[in-house]
Write a protein that holds these residues in place. Sequence first.
Motif, PDB file in Angstrom:
ATOM      1  N   ILE A 179     -16.038 -63.637  34.125  1.00 20.52           N
ATOM      2  CA  ILE A 179     -17.021 -63.252  35.134  1.00 20.52           C
ATOM      3  C   ILE A 179     -17.203 -64.371  36.162  1.00 20.52           C
ATOM      4  N   TYR A 180     -17.245 -65.600  35.682  1.00 17.12           N
ATOM      5  CA  TYR A 180     -17.408 -66.736  36.588  1.00 17.12           C
ATOM      6  C   TYR A 180     -16.191 -66.882  37.507  1.00 17.12           C
ATOM      7  N   LEU A 181     -15.000 -66.705  36.967  1.00 16.18           N
ATOM      8  CA  LEU A 181     -13.796 -66.792  37.791  1.00 16.18           C
ATOM      9  C   LEU A 181     -13.762 -65.681  38.837  1.00 16.18           C
ATOM     10  N   LEU A 182     -14.252 -64.500  38.487  1.00 18.81           N
ATOM     11  CA  LEU A 182     -14.310 -63.405  39.453  1.00 18.81           C
ATOM     12  C   LEU A 182     -15.253 -63.739  40.605  1.00 18.81           C
ATOM     13  N   ASN A 183     -16.375 -64.339  40.306  1.00 22.20           N
ATOM     14  CA  ASN A 183     -17.299 -64.756  41.364  1.00 22.20           C
ATOM     15  C   ASN A 183     -16.685 -65.817  42.259  1.00 22.20           C
ATOM     16  N   LEU A 184     -15.944 -66.748  41.656  1.00 18.69           N
ATOM     17  CA  LEU A 184     -15.261 -67.766  42.460  1.00 18.69           C
ATOM     18  C   LEU A 184     -14.210 -67.133  43.358  1.00 18.69           C
ATOM     19  N   LEU A 185     -13.484 -66.155  42.852  1.00 15.03           N
ATOM     20  CA  LEU A 185     -12.447 -65.496  43.644  1.00 15.03           C
ATOM     21  C   LEU A 185     -13.047 -64.764  44.838  1.00 15.03           C
ATOM     22  N   ILE A 186     -14.155 -64.091  44.637  1.00 19.64           N
ATOM     23  CA  ILE A 186     -14.802 -63.391  45.741  1.00 19.64           C
ATOM     24  C   ILE A 186     -15.268 -64.386  46.805  1.00 19.64           C
ATOM     25  N   ALA A 187     -15.839 -65.496  46.387  1.00 18.24           N
ATOM     26  CA  ALA A 187     -16.257 -66.523  47.349  1.00 18.24           C
ATOM     27  C   ALA A 187     -15.065 -67.125  48.067  1.00 18.24           C
ATOM     28  N   PHE A 188     -13.933 -67.243  47.384  1.00 16.22           N
ATOM     29  CA  PHE A 188     -12.726 -67.801  47.997  1.00 16.22           C
ATOM     30  C   PHE A 188     -12.145 -66.851  49.044  1.00 16.22           C
ATOM     31  N   LEU A 189     -12.266 -65.550  48.823  1.00 15.21           N
ATOM     32  CA  LEU A 189     -11.717 -64.561  49.744  1.00 15.21           C
ATOM     33  C   LEU A 189     -12.677 -64.171  50.859  1.00 15.21           C
ATOM     34  N   SER A 190     -13.916 -64.607  50.791  1.00 13.72           N
ATOM     35  CA  SER A 190     -14.927 -64.211  51.771  1.00 13.72           C
ATOM     36  C   SER A 190     -15.034 -65.253  52.880  1.00 13.72           C
ATOM     37  N   PRO A 191     -15.328 -64.818  54.105  1.00 12.92           N
ATOM     38  CA  PRO A 191     -15.548 -65.779  55.195  1.00 12.92           C
ATOM     39  C   PRO A 191     -16.864 -66.510  55.025  1.00 12.92           C
ATOM     40  N   GLN A 192     -16.943 -67.668  55.632  1.00 10.03           N
ATOM     41  CA  GLN A 192     -18.159 -68.479  55.516  1.00 10.03           C
ATOM     42  C   GLN A 192     -19.362 -67.763  56.126  1.00 10.03           C
ATOM     43  N   VAL A 193     -19.133 -67.095  57.242  1.00 10.65           N
ATOM     44  CA  VAL A 193     -20.181 -66.304  57.884  1.00 10.65           C
ATOM     45  C   VAL A 193     -19.794 -64.839  57.747  1.00 10.65           C
ATOM     46  N   ASP A 194     -20.605 -64.080  57.033  1.00  9.35           N
ATOM     47  CA  ASP A 194     -20.311 -62.672  56.811  1.00  9.35           C
ATOM     48  C   ASP A 194     -20.443 -61.909  58.130  1.00  9.35           C
ATOM     49  N   PRO A 195     -19.393 -61.221  58.586  1.00  8.37           N
ATOM     50  CA  PRO A 195     -19.497 -60.473  59.849  1.00  8.37           C
ATOM     51  C   PRO A 195     -20.577 -59.408  59.823  1.00  8.37           C
ATOM     52  N   GLU A 196     -20.794 -58.798  58.666  1.00  2.13           N
ATOM     53  CA  GLU A 196     -21.824 -57.772  58.573  1.00  2.13           C
ATOM     54  C   GLU A 196     -23.209 -58.354  58.801  1.00  2.13           C
ATOM     55  N   VAL A 197     -23.474 -59.517  58.222  1.00  2.00           N
ATOM     56  CA  VAL A 197     -24.764 -60.177  58.431  1.00  2.00           C
ATOM     57  C   VAL A 197     -24.901 -60.642  59.867  1.00  2.00           C
ATOM     58  N   ALA A 198     -23.802 -61.113  60.473  1.00  2.00           N
ATOM     59  CA  ALA A 198     -23.844 -61.566  61.859  1.00  2.00           C
ATOM     60  C   ALA A 198     -24.159 -60.417  62.809  1.00  2.00           C
TER      61      ALA A 198
END
Length: 210
Positions: free
Chosen positions: A83-102
């Motif tokens: 589960i922890y590795l999955l969370n790390l993978l999602i953070a690794f694949l995500s941009p620093q600034v989420d376009p949806e939030v922007a």
Amino acid sequence: MMDPSSSTAPAPAATTGNGDGGGPAAAVSAAVTTASRRFQHLLDRSTPHVGRRWLGLGAVVVVYALRAWFVGGYYIVTYALGIYLLNLLIAFLSPQVDPEVAEVLGEGPSLPTRASDEFRPFVRRLPEFKFWYSIVKAFCIAFVMTFFSIFNVPVFWPILLFYWVVLFTVTMKRQILHMLKYRYVPFTFGKQRYNGKRAASADDLTLPKD
């Protein structure tokens, strides 16, 4: 003749912190600080060696897998690690600034969506080095936990495996849909690169030529 009242007694010598006044605590603190600096120096030197770092991580994964196989238990530890590795993978694949939030905040998209847009490199929420280092620490902690029987909780491991596969599938599907919606690729291949010439825009095509 000197006045006796003007003579002063010699002041006692000041004690320095380098003597026995520091005690064992100061020596332990100094040793920990030195070891921490040396370890940080090794981490800094290993930063550019990406391939070697990931090969070393592969060796750590093999060691943990062999330990879990021969012990024949600690499925909760392995599940929590997954589960922890999955969370790390999602953070690794995500941009620093989420376009949806922007977009919600009215700041506009943070990533180029057209070929004529200005090229901006992909900035990860979790950089590659921190991603690698977090995985190494997670496997080392999980390896140490396999030596304590308190973490060996009896559980039917196929259920945990099935739940993790379902969670991985749903999470990755959502991440891929997010990539397709905002048109970004979190890898180096397929990205636009500068080749010394700027891509022609619609305004450039309307300018008169000599």
